[in-house]
Write a protein that holds these residues in place. Structure first.
Motif, short mmCIF file in Angstrom:
data_model
loop_
_atom_site.label_atom_id
_atom_site.label_comp_id
_atom_site.label_asym_id
_atom_site.label_seq_id
_atom_site.Cartn_x
_atom_site.Cartn_y
_atom_site.Cartn_z
N ALA A 292 0.83 -1.22 0.00
CA ALA A 292 0.00 0.00 0.00
C ALA A 292 0.86 1.26 0.00
N VAL A 293 1.94 1.27 0.77
CA VAL A 293 2.83 2.43 0.80
C VAL A 293 3.51 2.61 -0.55
N PHE B 102 0.93 3.73 -3.11
CA PHE B 102 0.63 5.14 -2.85
C PHE B 102 1.74 6.03 -3.40
N HIS B 103 2.99 5.72 -3.05
CA HIS B 103 4.13 6.56 -3.44
C HIS B 103 4.20 6.74 -4.94
N TRP B 104 4.22 5.63 -5.68
CA TRP B 104 4.39 5.73 -7.13
C TRP B 104 3.13 6.25 -7.82
N ALA C 277 14.31 -0.05 -2.99
CA ALA C 277 13.52 -0.49 -1.84
C ALA C 277 12.07 0.00 -1.93
N MET C 278 11.85 1.18 -2.52
CA MET C 278 10.49 1.68 -2.67
C MET C 278 9.74 0.94 -3.78
N PHE C 279 10.45 0.22 -4.61
CA PHE C 279 9.80 -0.65 -5.60
C PHE C 279 9.57 -2.05 -5.03
N THR C 280 10.59 -2.60 -4.36
CA THR C 280 10.52 -3.99 -3.91
C THR C 280 9.90 -4.14 -2.52
#
Length: 183
Positions: free
Chosen positions: A22-23, A26-28, A175-178
């Motif tokens: 979810a994070v 949301f971010h992308w 890390a924000m992708f995986t």
């Protein structure tokens, strides 16, 4: 995959799940909505407005998820008082800031700022479509200045992620992708 072609079920002990789906979504999604709204030509007003509504909805979602989401998604995990933020910045200036598994105190300030900024952009943009706000130069200026300030904050945010990635030898963008960071 193993050499037999089957998926490996062995957990990697050198990494840990930090960012839940979810994070990351949301971010992308917010990155995409902001970019679409920003780069939409004036001739495509509907696309601009809908991208803004999506961004505003994402902010509302993130505010809720900040209270009910997974450990590192919760504001209670990373939003600290001013003393901890000041201590962190002092350590950062000396190049000795600690590594955080979740967000560090400076990132917490940036996250809160960006949520508020995108909220102001979204609400002011929406107001410009209402009878009350239509044609208001003040609301239009608030909208445009908020976008400009947000662009500066985005540049700082990306720069900080690159700095942290190099300084702590950890690819935060990956890390924000995986969702995973090293232990």
């Amino acid at each position: 995959m193993t050499d037999t072609g089957e998926a490996s079920t062995v957990a990697r002990v050198d990494r840990v799940k930090v960012w839940d789906p979810a994070v990351r979504l949301f971010h992308w999604s917010l990155v995409t909505a902001f970019a679409v709204a920003y780069f939409t030509p004036d001739s495509s007003r509907d696309i601009h407005e809908w991208a803004g509504y999506v961004a505003l909805g994402l902010v509302v979602f993130r505010l809720i998820w900040g209270f009910v989401g997974s450990r590192h998604a919760r504001f209670s995990d990373f939003v600290t008082g001013p003393r901890r933020f000041i201590d962190y910045v002092r350590q950062m200036i000396r190049g000795k800031e600690p590594r955080y598994l979740g967000h560090n105190p400076a990132a917490a300030i940036m996250i809160l700022f960006l949520l508020v900024a995108v909220g102001v952009i979204g609400v002011s943009g929406w107001l410009l479509t209402t009878d009350w706000g239509w044609g208001s130069k003040t609301i239009e200026e608030i909208h445009e200045i908020s976008v400009d300030v947000t662009l500066v904050a985005i540049a700082l945010h990306v720069g900080a992620a690159i700095y942290e990635s190099i300084h702590h030898r950890e690819n935060l963008i990956r890390a924000m992708f995986t969702g995973y960071k090293r232990r």
